[in-house]
Scaffold this motif. Structure first.
Motif, PDB file in Angstrom:
ATOM      1  N   HIS A  79      30.322  54.933  16.928  1.00  0.00           N
ATOM      2  CA  HIS A  79      28.912  54.977  16.747  1.00  0.00           C
ATOM      3  C   HIS A  79      27.987  54.216  17.821  1.00  0.00           C
ATOM      4  N   THR A  80      28.277  53.443  18.705  1.00  0.00           N
ATOM      5  CA  THR A  80      27.579  52.796  19.711  1.00  0.00           C
ATOM      6  C   THR A  80      26.628  53.770  20.371  1.00  0.00           C
ATOM      7  N   LEU A  81      27.097  54.933  20.970  1.00  0.00           N
ATOM      8  CA  LEU A  81      26.351  55.595  21.858  1.00  0.00           C
ATOM      9  C   LEU A  81      25.273  56.431  20.982  1.00  0.00           C
ATOM     10  N   ALA A  82      25.383  56.703  19.792  1.00  0.00           N
ATOM     11  CA  ALA A  82      24.626  57.266  18.952  1.00  0.00           C
ATOM     12  C   ALA A  82      23.563  56.310  18.417  1.00  0.00           C
ATOM     13  N   ALA A  83      23.805  55.002  18.426  1.00  0.00           N
ATOM     14  CA  ALA A  83      22.867  54.073  17.965  1.00  0.00           C
ATOM     15  C   ALA A  83      22.002  53.863  19.215  1.00  0.00           C
ATOM     16  N   LEU A  84      22.522  53.675  20.345  1.00  0.00           N
ATOM     17  CA  LEU A  84      21.757  53.432  21.657  1.00  0.00           C
ATOM     18  C   LEU A  84      20.642  54.666  21.775  1.00  0.00           C
ATOM     19  N   THR A  85      20.813  55.641  21.421  1.00  0.00           N
ATOM     20  CA  THR A  85      19.632  56.861  21.446  1.00  0.00           C
ATOM     21  C   THR A  85      18.452  56.201  20.506  1.00  0.00           C
ATOM     22  N   ALA A  86      18.653  55.356  19.717  1.00  0.00           N
ATOM     23  CA  ALA A  86      17.384  55.074  18.901  1.00  0.00           C
ATOM     24  C   ALA A  86      16.839  53.804  19.538  1.00  0.00           C
ATOM     25  N   PHE A  87      17.401  53.184  20.561  1.00  0.00           N
ATOM     26  CA  PHE A  87      16.634  51.943  20.931  1.00  0.00           C
ATOM     27  C   PHE A  87      15.592  52.323  21.863  1.00  0.00           C
ATOM     28  N   LYS A  88      14.543  51.656  21.877  1.00  0.00           N
ATOM     29  CA  LYS A  88      13.163  51.853  22.308  1.00  0.00           C
ATOM     30  C   LYS A  88      12.725  50.585  22.902  1.00  0.00           C
ATOM     31  N   LYS A  89      12.031  50.783  24.040  1.00  0.00           N
ATOM     32  CA  LYS A  89      11.144  49.637  24.593  1.00  0.00           C
ATOM     33  C   LYS A  89      12.001  48.173  24.837  1.00  0.00           C
ATOM     34  N   GLY A  90      12.585  48.288  25.896  1.00  0.00           N
ATOM     35  CA  GLY A  90      13.591  47.164  26.285  1.00  0.00           C
ATOM     36  C   GLY A  90      14.453  47.565  27.392  1.00  0.00           C
ATOM     37  N   ILE A  91      15.812  46.641  27.562  1.00  0.00           N
ATOM     38  CA  ILE A  91      16.589  46.898  28.431  1.00  0.00           C
ATOM     39  C   ILE A  91      17.897  47.071  27.662  1.00  0.00           C
ATOM     40  N   GLU A 121      11.185  54.420  27.166  1.00  0.00           N
ATOM     41  CA  GLU A 121      10.772  53.048  27.755  1.00  0.00           C
ATOM     42  C   GLU A 121      12.005  52.153  27.853  1.00  0.00           C
ATOM     43  N   VAL A 122      13.226  52.581  28.170  1.00  0.00           N
ATOM     44  CA  VAL A 122      14.208  51.843  28.270  1.00  0.00           C
ATOM     45  C   VAL A 122      14.934  51.569  29.715  1.00  0.00           C
ATOM     46  N   ASP A 123      15.155  50.395  30.233  1.00  0.00           N
ATOM     47  CA  ASP A 123      15.693  50.258  31.608  1.00  0.00           C
ATOM     48  C   ASP A 123      17.098  50.155  31.306  1.00  0.00           C
ATOM     49  N   PHE A 124      18.093  50.558  32.064  1.00  0.00           N
ATOM     50  CA  PHE A 124      19.705  50.491  32.188  1.00  0.00           C
ATOM     51  C   PHE A 124      19.995  49.328  33.262  1.00  0.00           C
ATOM     52  N   ILE A 125      20.977  48.502  32.829  1.00  0.00           N
ATOM     53  CA  ILE A 125      21.409  47.837  33.854  1.00  0.00           C
ATOM     54  C   ILE A 125      22.959  48.030  33.584  1.00  0.00           C
ATOM     55  N   ALA A 126      23.681  48.364  34.464  1.00  0.00           N
ATOM     56  CA  ALA A 126      25.346  48.747  34.268  1.00  0.00           C
ATOM     57  C   ALA A 126      26.067  47.753  35.319  1.00  0.00           C
ATOM     58  N   VAL A 127      26.948  47.081  34.662  1.00  0.00           N
ATOM     59  CA  VAL A 127      27.682  46.137  35.666  1.00  0.00           C
ATOM     60  C   VAL A 127      29.264  46.553  35.528  1.00  0.00           C
ATOM     61  N   THR A 128      29.844  46.422  36.840  1.00  0.00           N
ATOM     62  CA  THR A 128      31.167  46.692  36.928  1.00  0.00           C
ATOM     63  C   THR A 128      31.601  45.942  38.264  1.00  0.00           C
ATOM     64  N   HIS A 129      32.908  45.976  38.447  1.00  0.00           N
ATOM     65  CA  HIS A 129      33.692  45.214  39.407  1.00  0.00           C
ATOM     66  C   HIS A 129      33.586  45.930  41.075  1.00  0.00           C
ATOM     67  N   SER A 130      33.467  47.347  40.900  1.00  0.00           N
ATOM     68  CA  SER A 130      33.421  48.199  42.135  1.00  0.00           C
ATOM     69  C   SER A 130      32.750  49.383  41.705  1.00  0.00           C
ATOM     70  N   PHE A 131      32.513  50.063  42.916  1.00  0.00           N
ATOM     71  CA  PHE A 131      31.990  51.685  42.892  1.00  0.00           C
ATOM     72  C   PHE A 131      32.846  52.563  42.036  1.00  0.00           C
ATOM     73  N   SER A 132      34.435  52.219  42.129  1.00  0.00           N
ATOM     74  CA  SER A 132      35.145  53.084  41.500  1.00  0.00           C
ATOM     75  C   SER A 132      35.173  53.122  40.030  1.00  0.00           C
ATOM     76  N   GLU A 133      34.833  51.940  39.665  1.00  0.00           N
ATOM     77  CA  GLU A 133      34.509  51.714  38.087  1.00  0.00           C
ATOM     78  C   GLU A 133      33.183  51.929  37.585  1.00  0.00           C
TER      79      GLU A 133
END
Length: 191
Positions: A79-91, A121-133
Motif C-alpha cells: 500500500h505505500t506507493l498508492a498511499a504516497l499519491t495522496a500526500f500533498k504539500k511537503g517532502i 507541491e511535493v519535493d522528493f529526496i532519494a537516498v542511496t549508496h551509489s548511482f547504480s542503486e
C-alpha cells in the motif's frame, strides 16, 4: 504559481554523512516531511523524554496525512506507493530506496507519482549508496545531487544520467577529497 517541485538525490557510501545532511535539509526547509524507510531500524531516534523524534505513520487513515514536522513510514509493498499519491504539500524522502524501488512494477508507480509531484507541491529526496542503486526512472527528474564518496562505476548509468562525463570527473574529485575528509560532498544543481 508554485515553484517547480524538486527531485534531490543524496548519493554516498556508508558513514559518509548522508543522513546528517538530510536531517539538516529537512530542518532548514520548514516543510513537513515523510521519510519512507525499508524497515523499522531506520529513523527511530528518541528525544530526551524517550519519545520518538520521528513518529511512525502508517498512512492508513485520512488523519495520517495531516501532520507537521517529520514522520517516518516503513515501506509496505501492498500500500505505500498508492498511499504516497495522496500526500500533498511537503517532502517525501525515499531513504535507502534501493531496497524497495528497484523492480519494474514499483518503478512504474513511482514514475507516475514523480510526474504529478508539481501539482501536489511535493519535493522528493532519494537516498542511496551509489548511482547504480538509484532507480533509473529518477534521473530525468533530477534537480540536485548531493554527492559523497561512492565506489561504483557511473558507466552503468550511461544513457540515463545527463552529462555523465562531467559527473564522473566530479565523482573522482569527491572521492579524492574524501581521503582527507570522509564527510566531504559537493552539491550539483541542474537547471
Amino acid at each position: 504559481m508554485p515553484r517547480p517541485a524538486k527531485m534531490i538525490m543524496i548519493i554516498g557510501a556508508n558513514r559518509t554523512g548522508k543522513t546528517t545532511l538530510l536531517k539538516n535539509i529537512l530542518a532548514m526547509s520548514g516543510q513537513r516531511a515523510l521519510v519512507v524507510t525499508p524497515d523499522f531500524t531506520e529513523w527511530n531516534d528518541k528525544d530526551l523524554n524517550g519519545n520518538d523524534k520521528y513518529p511512525l505513520n502508517e498512512l492508513k487513515t485520512r488523519d495520517d496525512y495531516v501532520f507537521d514536522g517529520i514522520q517516518r513510514h516503513v515501506f509496505d509493498e501492498k500500500h505505500t506507493l498508492a498511499a504516497l499519491t495522496a500526500f500533498k504539500k511537503g517532502i517525501i524522502v525515499l531513504d535507502d530506496c534501493r531496497k524497495y524501488l528497484m523492480d519494474d512494477r514499483t518503478a512504474q508507480q513511482i514514475h507516475g507519482i514523480m510526474i504529478r509531484r508539481g501539482q501536489r507541491e511535493v519535493d522528493f529526496i532519494a537516498v542511496t549508496h551509489s548511482f547504480s542503486e538509484m532507480p533509473r526512472r529518477f534521473f530525468p527528474f533530477t534537480s540536485d545531487i548531493f554527492l559523497f564518496q561512492t565506489k561504483d562505476n557511473l558507466d552503468v548509468r550511461r544513457g540515463v544520467v545527463q552529462n555523465i562525463d562531467d559527473l564522473k570527473q566530479k565523482q573522482a574529485y569527491v572521492n579524492q577529497q574524501a581521503r582527507i575528509n570522509k564527510h566531504f560532498y559537493i552539491h550539483i544543481k541542474y537547471e
